[in-house]
Every structure is written in C-alpha cells, then in structure tokens.
Design an enzyme around this catalytic site. Structure first.
Site: not given
Ligand code: 13P
Length: 244
Positions: A4, A90, A92, A162, A168
């Site tokens: 992603n 997701h 976010e 997730e 992140g």
């Molecule tokens: P990171 O691997 O940067 O922690 O992000 C995970 C993510 O949100 C993948 O969709």
C-alpha cells in the site's frame, strides 16, 4: 503480499520502482503480489508490471459507477485502468475521511460488482486494545462491514488485520498478538460462512511489516500474508518481504 503506497510516488517514480522490483520477484511464485499506488499512478504501474505476476490495485473506490460525485473514482474506472485489486476501509480512511463499517460494506459490494478483488481492512486502535476491546472491535467491524456479503462474494475478498497502533509507528504486533487477532477473525468467518470458508479465507497482517520481522509473522499458520506500507516503497525491501 500487497504493498500500500498510500500518498507516495509520481508516475516516473512508479516506473523506476518496477524496473528495480520485477527482476527481484521474477521467480517468486509462492504468493500473489500486488502493488496499490495512488490512483494517478495506476496506468504507469499497469504498464510497468505488464507480463509479470504483479497485480495492481487502488486504495479506495466510490460505490456508484458514475455520476456527479466530484473527486470520486468508481470500480469500473479502476478496472478499466487495468487494476485488479482495491483496498477498502483502511484505518487512515476510517480515521481521516469518515469511513464507517456501513460504507466499507457499500464499497466492498461495489468493488465485487465491478470485478475487482477487495482487500478489506479491520483493526483496533490503541485505546481499544488497552481497554481489552480488541475482539469486540474486530467483531463489530466484521459484522458491520463484511458479514452481509453472500458466501460467493465473501470467497472473493481478502481480509487485512491492521492494528492501528502498529501502522507507521515501527511498533509491530508480536507474531502471537497478530495470530490471536487472526484467530478471532477466522472464527467470525467460520461462524458466518462455515468451516470450509474459514480454512480458505486469506487474512493478511499489516502494521510495520519489514524485511527483518516478516519471517516471524509468516511463521504463524494463521497469518496468510502481509499488507505493507512504508517498506513497500523501496523495491529491495518489498522484494525481501515477498521472498521472506
Ligand atoms: P506501515 O507498513 O507503514 O506500518 O503501514 C501499514 C499499512 O497501513 C498498510 O496498509
């Protein structure tokens, strides 16, 4: 193994990624591989990945096929651009753009109707985990965002677990923590769709997956793959993850 890219890379950077990445995964036949760039890079990614085993995906879609919906992109548009996957729900999007379990369900149905393969994301926030609500949150997200799909449609989606606190942040869930959550999700699949669907369901882990922790995560039988953010932006890192 899906990358992603979030809001990173231009079309030129997309092409450069594939020039470096494809030779590194040319022999990688043990898994499906997908890269989900920003919408505007989908044509460049499709062109660059042509003839390889790497599929291209979008990071969101709107549930209407067309209309006066300024700024939105539909499933048929994504498919016609050459993509085959789409990430839905997701964290976010839930956190910053008002996504709810109900809109996750709408988008998933629309993606399936368009012929796309949805990667539907679920996961708890830190305060929810600390309050002991992880299973309750996953259950609500599953029942509200997924469980209304027919058995046939369910068989065409991939679930991504997730945990929001691991995205992140560099804080990866331990393989055991991730496997626990995957077990909860697989039990929900079995309760809603039966044992066969439970065994067949693909559940990815996402949240700070890196070349140096992917092996431990993938050693858990419950974990079927990874949804990778930051480490999918660098060809050598994502290739190491694919080739764990
Ligand atoms: P990171 O691997 O940067 O922690 O992000 C995970 C993510 O949100 C993948 O969709």
């Amino acid at each position: 193994m899906a990358g992603n890219w979030k809001m990173y890379k231009t079309p030129a950077e997309t092409k450069a990624f594939f020039d470096a990445f494809l030779p590194l995964v040319a022999e990688s036949k043990h898994c499906d591989i997908a890269i989900c760039p920003p919408f505007v890079n989908i044509p460049a990614a499709v062109e660059a990945a042509r003839g390889s085993r790497v599929g291209i995906g979008a990071q969101n879609l709107y549930w209407k096929n067309e209309g006066a919906f300024t700024g939105e992109i539909s499933g048929p548009m994504i498919l016609s651009a050459g993509a085959e996957w789409v990430i839905i729900g997701h964290s976010e999007r839930r956190q910053f753009f008002g996504e709810t379990d109900a809109t996750v369900l709408e988008r998933t149905k629309a993606a399936l109707a368009a012929g796309l393969k949805p990667i539907v994301c679920v996961g708890e926030r830190l305060e929810e985990r600390e309050a002991g609500q992880t299973d309750a949150v996953l259950t609500a997200q599953f029942q509200g965002g997924i469980a209304a799909l027919s058995a046939g449609d369910f068989g065409r989606i991939v679930i991504a677990y997730e945990p929001v606190w691991a995205i992140g942040t560099g804080k990866v869930a331990t393989p055991e923590m991730a496997a626990d959550a995957h077990r909860t999700l697989r039990a929900l699949v079995i309760a809603n769709y039966g044992a066969e669907a439970g065994a067949a369901a693909r559940i990815l882990y996402g949240g700070s997956v890196k070349p140096d922790n992917v092996k431990g995560l993938m050693a858990q039988p419950e974990i079927d793959g990874a949804l990778v953010g930051g480490a999918s932006l660098k060809a050598s890192d994502f290739a190491s993850i694919v080739n764990f």
